[in-house]
Scaffold this motif. Structure first.
Motif, PDB file in Angstrom:
ATOM      1  N   LYS B 312       0.836  -1.197   0.000  1.00  0.00           N
ATOM      2  CA  LYS B 312       0.000   0.000   0.000  1.00  0.00           C
ATOM      3  C   LYS B 312       0.868   1.243   0.000  1.00  0.00           C
ATOM      4  O   LYS B 312       0.406   2.333  -0.320  1.00  0.00           O
ATOM      5  CB  LYS B 312      -0.950  -0.015   1.190  1.00  0.00           C
ATOM      6  CG  LYS B 312      -0.294   0.254   2.516  1.00  0.00           C
ATOM      7  CD  LYS B 312      -1.303   0.233   3.622  1.00  0.00           C
ATOM      8  CE  LYS B 312      -0.566   0.294   4.956  1.00  0.00           C
ATOM      9  NZ  LYS B 312      -1.384  -0.090   6.076  1.00  0.00           N
ATOM     10  N   ARG B 422      -1.375 -10.089  -5.935  1.00  0.00           N
ATOM     11  CA  ARG B 422      -0.992  -8.915  -6.735  1.00  0.00           C
ATOM     12  C   ARG B 422       0.341  -9.114  -7.429  1.00  0.00           C
ATOM     13  O   ARG B 422       0.449  -8.910  -8.622  1.00  0.00           O
ATOM     14  CB  ARG B 422      -0.928  -7.683  -5.846  1.00  0.00           C
ATOM     15  CG  ARG B 422      -2.255  -7.421  -5.211  1.00  0.00           C
ATOM     16  CD  ARG B 422      -2.279  -6.194  -4.388  1.00  0.00           C
ATOM     17  NE  ARG B 422      -3.634  -6.074  -3.878  1.00  0.00           N
ATOM     18  CZ  ARG B 422      -4.054  -6.617  -2.757  1.00  0.00           C
ATOM     19  NH1 ARG B 422      -3.199  -7.270  -1.992  1.00  0.00           N
ATOM     20  NH2 ARG B 422      -5.306  -6.509  -2.387  1.00  0.00           N
ATOM     21  N   SER B 451      -2.229   1.945  -7.640  1.00  0.00           N
ATOM     22  CA  SER B 451      -2.186   0.863  -6.662  1.00  0.00           C
ATOM     23  C   SER B 451      -2.515  -0.446  -7.367  1.00  0.00           C
ATOM     24  O   SER B 451      -3.197  -0.458  -8.384  1.00  0.00           O
ATOM     25  CB  SER B 451      -3.192   1.129  -5.550  1.00  0.00           C
ATOM     26  OG  SER B 451      -4.492   1.054  -6.082  1.00  0.00           O
ATOM     27  N   GLN B 453      -4.462  -3.918  -7.508  1.00  0.00           N
ATOM     28  CA  GLN B 453      -5.691  -4.446  -6.942  1.00  0.00           C
ATOM     29  C   GLN B 453      -5.860  -5.898  -7.318  1.00  0.00           C
ATOM     30  O   GLN B 453      -5.454  -6.333  -8.381  1.00  0.00           O
ATOM     31  CB  GLN B 453      -6.890  -3.662  -7.487  1.00  0.00           C
ATOM     32  CG  GLN B 453      -6.864  -2.219  -7.075  1.00  0.00           C
ATOM     33  CD  GLN B 453      -8.081  -1.490  -7.540  1.00  0.00           C
ATOM     34  OE1 GLN B 453      -8.616  -1.796  -8.605  1.00  0.00           O
ATOM     35  NE2 GLN B 453      -8.530  -0.535  -6.761  1.00  0.00           N
ATOM     36  N   SER B 472      -7.626  -2.958  -3.032  1.00  0.00           N
ATOM     37  CA  SER B 472      -6.225  -2.539  -3.057  1.00  0.00           C
ATOM     38  C   SER B 472      -5.504  -3.177  -1.872  1.00  0.00           C
ATOM     39  O   SER B 472      -6.132  -3.715  -0.970  1.00  0.00           O
ATOM     40  CB  SER B 472      -6.116  -1.027  -2.952  1.00  0.00           C
ATOM     41  OG  SER B 472      -6.728  -0.449  -4.046  1.00  0.00           O
TER      42      SER B 472
END
Lengths: 340, 1072
Positions: B312, B422, B451, B453, B472
């Protein structure tokens, strides 16, 4: 000991074809049995036969192809679905059967649009196509498809470098192995000391050869490989025979095979003239005087016979047999007795 | 969740999507954004004003087709036109024109760019998001320091630190730090504001009271700025405040260190509970204040520290961002250029038009430079279709603003729980960049603000209905997410079941009713390369990594074959790679040949050009073969032609090979591999390679270089392939040393005069010896093949020279040979050590010879048991003509679902084909093999089966190299390294000992006499070589030999020189 062998060999091994079939035109199957065999013999024959079947049998293949107006094999021809290379690969796959040796020529000349298959190949008389449906190319336009092919018979496989070919001739890697797969299994029966064995041989061929034929060829080739030993031993044993004064039936088989060999050789030797060999002119003249012109003529004479020819001494005989040994791997028999 | 109610099933997104989406974002938003940022330009008198209208830009149709761009070594680009307006106030004239801003390279349908004829790709970069981060680290004395780092949009960072005495500093460089109040007041806030907005004013006040002089700085902004400047640049003495100083400070410090950007604004807003509008892209005093506040809280254990490796806190910089940056840069340059032209125009008092103001060079050159030299614009790896896909989905931590391979710590390289779904935990490169070049997971996508997801199924309490939600990386941690490997076995009592689930970076066993989400797809967490590995779950991750990497190195084979055992993703990989030709419209096929397929769509004919024997970037061959028939009706999206390494639209990188895991005479020791001759003559591992050789003709001081057939002093044999123009003829077979392009470089006449034969000729006949030197293009050592293409490209250079480039394409067909590398999909790799005739190979009980013998010891320590599992269904599938698609980690409906069908399938195959040997209950999965040489049954049953093995691009033909003499490094006087530099190996002292010990007399004699310090002998040898005479034997021993003798004598053996004659064995002694 020799007596023993004779008593067993009265029960000579026989072969039978147990099963055969063809899954397709290019996959033939045959199963054979050989019995009775003494303990251990089945294995000896089996592995030798398997190896001979896989490695020693000759086949026929397309080895070169010539296409007009093609610069290289990695190009596409307008109106043909396959590239030139793909066509060559399709030609490589084609299964042929031919009898004689040497290079033969074949050709394809077809006007499209249509599918070109193996049956469109115009073959020389002694060559036969096994599977006429084998695909070569698909013509999608009305163009002429013109290929000349060279067909050869050989054993093993041949990977060719395009180094020495030009003018639209493309070599094709040839795989001359008609036997696809071979297997053997051994079953023993009997008890105690009297164990006997059955050898089962399974053969899958590509159709250019019946499995049975493959078996025959493989055994022929195996026998051919053993002939040098036979020859060397024959002489010694014959010498022994003369001493013992007895003829042995157990050698009949080898004599037969030697006979067959000899017949074949004679045909070939009729066409070989001795003046091609490197004999001194004196020897040649002497031989000519008694009408020995070809190799087969010469082989009718034993060394003793030759000595009887006028002006033909021991040295000349030695020279002759040396040349024969060197060029044709044949020995002149010592005396007349050995010639049948 | 019911089986028949799987509404949530969705197709896997296209693998190249990440690239297309990026490029579209650039075209749709980025371009307009940057164009709108382009300022109105006025001259100093404000008489002329020029303006661009960015939102009405137009991209022209590319001038050349993509294929032609590749062929002519050009860039596939489109011209960018923007309407412009020029107002001349004094003459009240308004001119409106559409101006050409420059050429914009376009992305093609495969997600790549064609720049100068070469496919290139822009790799996505992972960066730290701008924002503020808290961390703790012990200082030298062991006291924990709490720091907060502000990372700017530019990658610069500034740190706020709290030390052991709760003093707060802002670190401006590695060594210097300044007190927070100074920074704050320099940024423009006064004491009152500070104390008002702070939660812990006491600490601040204590900061101030500690050092009296600080109060002074706080009184005026100017003082604070001066002090700040002094600290920053360690300038001592008196400085006078000036506007320029302030400007410099702003430019150097505030912009680089404090510009957060749009994305960066979010982070402090969220973390520090601020309410600052999003378009405020700089950090404000409020930010710093809040940050300091938070630091204090952290110090007292009330805040949370940040995990810097958490996804993140990272963002993806995709093609869109990179191109937008470059475009902005180009516009900046354009702006300068426009200003310059306006200035010049006003000076000369002539009236410019928008067209003369705007030039296309800034944009064109900027993009040319970007694609040519930016580290993230990479040469597309094109070994096979999978390689292309994987390259498009690469994520790199490297590059500008990122990390470097040498400095990155192992923590950054490691897998993080937030990567789940991811970034692939397995696929990364080996070696220096391990962990820094990652791969995007199959279902992941790039969300807003860069970001990553990952999709999940939302399980709602009320209804059984599910829908897919993209989360995310920060968001999913607070939900309980079932792994989805283990769904309900019994639908009725699902609630009682416990399932493995993820919650706050932990794996827990949680009851179904407490689950919020479940993952969609068993291999959602893996990248494309990894999810092509069957039985992945039975494999060690390190070997799976090698397997996925080696699949990318697989060479497309000439007759590819589908894998018998696969994972089911092959069908998607091939069409997405762009290597297969796909129908763009439905219709009826009307015509097919090797180069073209035409179909009629509602009366119109649509032609699809096929790729025939083209070279890829990695010298492999790209070739499409038609897969449809004439008259057939095709649908849109149907495969028309298979490309390299695809069969029927499925990716097929290798061949199904009958392997046996057994030792064979030591020929498979240490990962060596023994193969059957069948693989050679049946063209099973035959691949095509197209090599490109190029030559450039330049202008020299003596005139242009010429391409010609007439090359003096060169053997006619070497020139035999040249045509009248001096180029090699198409279709000729060339070998090492043959001339491909004949080229003559003019030489100054004097130089040739100096050559003795030239002088002689001139003295006798008075003729000038040719004033040109040959500089032909020859086939390099080891090269051979068929010339399939010669391209003569005329290039317009910047300076008006006509440079000509000739590329010759040579086609090689390579069969497998000893020294080539083959590998399985599970990381089992090896080098071919011997090729045996088929009758010598061990064979199965039905007589079939094994094709490959692998070492069983290669399985134990590597823990890639998957290869064993793979080959057993392979054997069954081969017998029953079946293909298996086994999803790894698929335990949704059954435990060990992948392993369970292995033996039953084998048993079924043995029953169905009446081959009892296939499944023997005493040793299931193993067979009694028979040695082909002896006919003996092997002692132990052996695991045999069909494994899917690709042949890799590492082939001996490219690597084998020998040198007798060659270049040496200047400094060390040792041979250079590497094949490309004709390198070699130094024969050092120890190697000479080996020769001495082995007693290689002739080499030693040479080394001790001719090649050593025997100067006289060396001269004689040189003379002998030149005259072509026999090499003389030196009469005396050189010093080095004497040294050897002395050394030996010091070991005390008696050294004599004796000659023994053959006839009488008489020994003739002589003192050495």
């Amino acid at each position: 000991m020799i007596r023993d062998e004779i008593s067993v060999s009265t029960q000579t091994p026989r072969w039978r074809c147990i099963g055969s079939g063809a899954d397709s035109k290019r996959l033939h199957y045959g199963r054979f049995a050989l019995s009775p065999l003494r303990k251990g013999q089945a294995s000896t024959i089996g592995i030798a036969m398997r190896r001979a079947l896989l490695g020693e049998i000759e086949g026929t293949c397309i080895t070169h192809a010539k296409l007009e107006k093609v610069t290289h094999e990695y190009s596409a021809i307008i109106g043909i679905e396959e590239s030139v290379h793909d066509i060559l690969i399709n030609l490589k796959e084609i299964v042929l059967r031919s009898d004689p040796y040497g290079t033969r020529e074949a050709s394809i000349c077809i006007v499209g649009p249509r599918n070109v298959t193996a049956q469109d190949i115009i073959l020389p008389p002694s060559v036969r196509i096994i599977d006429a449906t084998q695909h070569i190319a698909s013509l999608t336009k009305s163009i002429t498809f013109d290929i000349r092919l060279w067909i050869e018979k050989d054993r093993g496989y041949r990977i060719q470098s395009p180094k020495n070919y030009q003018d639209g001739i493309f070599p094709i890697d040839a795989v001359f192995m008609p036997v696809r797969n071979a297997n053997y299994s051994i079953h023993s029966y009997g008890n105690g000391n009297d164990i006997q064995e059955i050898l089962f041989l399974e053969i899958w061929t590509n159709g250019s050869l019946a499995p049975r034929e493959a078996l025959y060829r493989a055994s022929r080739n195996l026998i051919d490989l053993f002939i040098p030993f036979l020859r060397a031993e024959e002489q010694n044993i014959d010498g022994m025979d003369n001493q013992n004064g007895s003829n042995m039936p157990s050698f009949s088989f080898s004599n037969i095979s030697a006979d067959m060999e000899r017949m074949e050789e004679e045909v070939a030797f009729k066409h070989i003239f001795i003046d091609q060999s490197e004999l001194p002119p004196r020897v040649y003249n002497c031989l000519g005087r008694v009408n020995i012109h070809t190799l087969s003529d010469l082989l009718n004479y034993s060394q003793e016979d030759l000595m009887r020819i006028g002006h033909f001494g021991k040295k000349s005989v030695e020279q002759v047999s040396e040349v024969l040994q060197k060029h044709f791997a044949v020995d002149l028999p010592k005396n007349k007795f050995q010639i049948h | 969740m019911l089986l028949d109610e799987n509404k949530g099933t969705s197709t896997i997104p296209e693998f190249g999507k990440i690239q297309f989406e990026g490029f579209c974002r650039f075209i749709d938003q980025g371009l307009i954004e940057e164009l709108q940022n382009f300022p109105k330009i006025e001259d100093t008198d404000q008489e002329i004003e020029s303006q661009l209208f960015g939102n009405k830009y137009e991209l022209a149709e590319p001038l050349i087709k993509e294929r032609n761009a590749v062929y002519q070594s050009l860039t596939y680009s489109s011209e960018l036109y923007v309407p412009a307006r020029l107002i001349q106030r004094n003459s009240r004239k308004i001119q409106k024109q559409t101006v050409l801003i420059g050429n914009l390279p376009l992305m093609n349908s495969q997600g790549t760019f064609v720049v100068n004829g070469i496919s290139r790709i822009v790799v996505n970069q992972i960066l730290r998001s701008p924002g503020i981060y808290y961390s703790s680290e012990p200082d030298q004395s062991g006291i924990t320091l709490y720091t907060s780092t502000i990372i700017s949009d530019w990658g610069g960072r500034s740190k706020l630190e709290i030390d052991g005495k709760t003093r707060i500093w802002a670190r401006v460089s590695k060594k210097r730090k300044i007190s927070i109040p100074i920074l704050l007041s320099a940024m423009g806030s006064n004491l009152g504001e500070i104390l008002d907005n702070v939660c812990y004013p006491k600490i601040f006040l204590s900061l101030l009271t500690e050092r009296q002089e600080q109060k002074e700085y706080l009184r005026s902004k100017k003082n604070a700025i001066l002090e700040f400047y002094k600290k920053l640049y360690c300038v001592s003495g008196d400085l006078v405040f000036s506007e320029s100083l302030c400007k410099e400070l702003r430019k150097k410090f505030l912009q680089q260190r404090c510009e957060l950007g749009k994305i960066g604004r979010r982070n402090p807003n969220q973390k520090l509970n601020l309410d600052i509008p999003e378009n405020e892209i700089f950090s404000l005093p409020q930010d710093v204040l809040a940050a300091v506040d938070y630091s204090i809280r952290v110090k007292f254990g009330m805040g949370t520290l940040d995990d810097m490796d958490h996804l993140k806190n990272r963002r993806i910089r995709s093609v869109a961002d990179l191109l937008q940056n470059q475009f902005g840069l180009a516009l900046g340059r354009l702006e300068n250029a426009v200003r310059r032209t306006i200035r010049r125009a006003t000076k000369r008092k002539c009236l410019p038009t928008p067209n003369n103001l705007v030039t296309s060079t800034p944009l064109t050159t900027t993009f040319q430079d970007f694609f040519g030299s930016h580290p993230l614009s990479q040469f597309l790896d094109q070994t096979n279709p999978l390689t292309e896909i994987v390259h498009r989905r690469k994520l790199s931590y490297l590059g500008p603003g990122g990390l470097t391979g040498r400095t990155a710590s192992s923590r950054i390289r490691d897998i993080h729980p937030s990567h789940y779904g991811r970034i692939c935990p397995i696929e990364t490169s080996e070696g220096m960049n391990a962990g820094l070049v990652a791969s995007l997971a199959i279902r992941a996508r790039i969300g807003h603000c860069g970001s990553l997801q990952s999709p999940f199924h939302k399980i709602s309490e009320r209804s059984e209905e599910e829908h897919m939600v993209y989360l995310s990386s920060g968001e999913d941690e607070y939900y309980r997410i079932a792994t989805g490997n283990y769904l309900a076995l019994n639908q009725g009592i699902r609630e009682e079941q416990v399932t493995p689930a993820r919650y706050r970076q932990e794996f827990l066993a949680i009851a179904w009713e407490q689950i919020h989400f479940r993952s969609i797809f068993p291999f959602q967490y893996f990248s494309v390369g990894v999810s092509l590995i069957p039985f992945l779950e039975h494999n060690d991750a390190n070997r799976a990594l090698m397997g996925s990497n080696m699949q990318r190195q697989a060479v497309p084979l000439f007759q590819p074959e589908k894998c018998i055992v696969g994972t089911g993703l092959e069908g998607q990989a091939a069409p997405d790679s762009g290597s297969a030709a796909i129908a763009t419209q439905g219709g009826r096929i009307t015509y097919i040949d090797a180069g073209k397929i035409t179909s009629s769509v509602d009366g119109d004919t649509v032609g699809t050009e096929l790729v025939t024997y083209q070279r890829s970037n990695n010298n492999t061959c790209m070739h499409q073969k038609p897969r449809v028939r004439r008259g057939e009706y095709v649908k849109k999206g149907q495969i028309l032609a298979d490309g390299a390494a695809t069969v029927g639209g499925e990716l097929s990188l290798g061949k199904n090979i009958l392997v046996a895991h057994m030792p064979w005479e030591g020929y498979n020791f240490e990962d060596a591999i023994l193969i059957s001759e069948r693989l050679v003559y049946e063209d099973i591992y035959t691949s095509f390679h197209i090599e490109r050789y190029g030559i450039v003709t330049c202008m020299t001081s003596q005139g242009p270089e010429r391409i010609t057939k007439e090359i003096p002093h060169l053997d006619a044999h070497l020139l035999r392939h040249l045509d009248g123009n001096g180029l090699v003829m198409l279709g000729s077979w060339v070998e090492t040393g043959d001339v491909l392009v004949g080229k003559l470089t003019p030489q100054p006449a004097e130089e040739s005069l100096r050559a003795p034969e030239g002088r002689l000729l001139q003295a006798i006949f008075g003729i000038q010896v040719s004033s040109a030197r040959e500089s032909c293009l020859r086939v390099p050592i080891g090269g051979r093949g068929r010339v399939i293409d010669v391209r003569w490209i005329h290039k317009e250079e910047n300076f008006g020279d006509n440079a000509e480039v000739v590329h010759v394409y040579i086609f090689q067909k390579r069969k497998i040979q000893v020294g080539d590398k083959v590998a399985g999909r599970l990381g089992n790799k090896g080098i071919i050590s011997k090729i045996l005739p088929r009758q010598d190979m061990p064979y199965l009980q039905d007589g079939t010879s094994v094709d490959m013998v692998l070492n069983p010891l290669g399985v134990l320590s590597r823990m890639n048991v998957g290869q064993i599992f793979e080959c057993l269904p392979g054997l069954a599938g081969n017998l029953m003509n079946r293909h298996y698609r086994i999803t790894p980690f698929d335990e949704r409906y059954e435990r060990e679902a992948s392993r369970k069908p292995v033996f039953p399938e084998l048993y079924g195959a043995s029953e169905q084909t009446a081959n009892p040997w296939v499944f023997e209950p005493n040793h299931p999965g193993k067979n009694r093999l028979i040695d082909g040489r002896t006919g003996d049954t092997l002692e132990q049953p052996v695991t045999t089966g069909k494994a899917y093995m690709p042949k890799l691009i590492h082939q001996v033909d490219d690597k084998i190299h020998a040198r007798s003499s060659g270049p040496y490094a200047l400094v060390t006087q040792q041979p250079l390294r590497g094949k490309s530099k004709r390198g070699g190996q130094r024969v050092g002292e120890m190697e000479v000992w080996a020769l001495e010990g082995f007693g290689v007399a002739y080499i030693l004699q040479e080394m001790l006499t001719l090649k050593s310090d025997h100067i006289g002998a060396r001269h004689e040898v040189l003379g002998a070589i030149i005259t072509g005479g026999p090499i003389p034997r030196p009469g005396t021993a050189p010093e080095s030999f004497r040294l050897l003798v002395r050394e030996l004598r010091s070991l005390a053996p008696e050294l004599d020189h004796a000659i023994i004659y053959e006839n009488d064995f008489q020994i003739d002694r002589k003192e050495v």
